[in-house]
Design an enzyme around this catalytic site. Structure first.
Site, short mmCIF file in Angstrom:
data_model
loop_
_atom_site.label_atom_id
_atom_site.label_comp_id
_atom_site.label_asym_id
_atom_site.label_seq_id
_atom_site.Cartn_x
_atom_site.Cartn_y
_atom_site.Cartn_z
N ARG A 1 41.49 38.47 43.55
CA ARG A 1 41.25 40.00 44.20
C ARG A 1 41.07 40.93 43.40
NH1 ARG A 1 45.52 42.70 46.35
NH2 ARG A 1 47.70 42.14 45.72
N HIS B 1 33.00 18.87 43.65
CA HIS B 1 33.02 18.29 44.74
C HIS B 1 32.90 18.60 46.28
CE1 HIS B 1 32.87 14.64 42.21
NE2 HIS B 1 33.92 15.49 41.59
N LYS C 1 35.50 33.72 44.08
CA LYS C 1 34.19 34.17 44.42
C LYS C 1 33.55 35.31 43.39
CE LYS C 1 35.62 32.98 48.97
NZ LYS C 1 36.51 34.00 50.54
#
Length: 165
Positions: free
Chosen positions: A155, A90, A141
């Protein structure tokens, strides 16, 4: 796909007596794109047929596929138990309702990846070919090829030689 076929598929995906290869055939019958020699353990959840499996993919028990957007899994990918792939989230809303409008973004997992137990892949992420995602990592990511990713948020913690075994 009719509701009856979808309910049948969900029921039998969870049943441990169906062979792993049989589950892949059921998914193919239900409209999923499934490559050769795909093995899927019991207890996995698929929101819809918007998943593409490459060849020689291994999906361990109780993986979760939120298919609000498409999910593409490359050849020779291994998903450990309880991996979760989330294609929806959202937007941040006003203080009166922080879960704002729904946002959906696809997930891609490149060839040769290994996703560790309990890892979570968030919307819009591409896991580059040859990566390892550590158990419990949260990947928010996209990654670069041939690396080990760990932590929350994940990471890159080390390099893997291309072609290393």
């Amino acid at each position: 796909m009719t509701r009856t076929i979808w309910l049948f598929l969900r029921l039998f995906q969870a049943w441990s007596l169906i062979p792993r290869a049989g589950r892949a055939k059921l998914l193919k019958f239900a409209g999923f794109e499934v490559g050769r020699t795909v093995r899927i353990y019991e207890g996995c959840f698929f929101g819809s047929p918007r998943v593409r499996f490459g060849s020689r993919v291994f999906v361990n028990a109780q993986c979760f596929f939120d298919t609000s957007a498409p999910i593409s899994i490359g050849d020779d990918v291994h998903l450990a138990p309880r991996v979760q792939l989330f294609t929806s989230t959202h937007a941040i809303g006003p203080s009166s309702r922080r879960a704002g409008p729904l946002e959906v973004k696809p997930i891609t997992i490149g060839a040769g990846c290994w996703i560790g137990a309990g890892a979570k892949i968030l919307p819009g992420v591409t896991i580059a070919p040859g990566c390892i995602v550590a158990a419990g990592a949260v990947v928010s990511k996209s990654t670069d090829p041939d690396g080990v990713y760990a932590g929350v948020p994940a990471r890159r913690i080390s390099e893997i030689e291309q072609g290393a075994h």
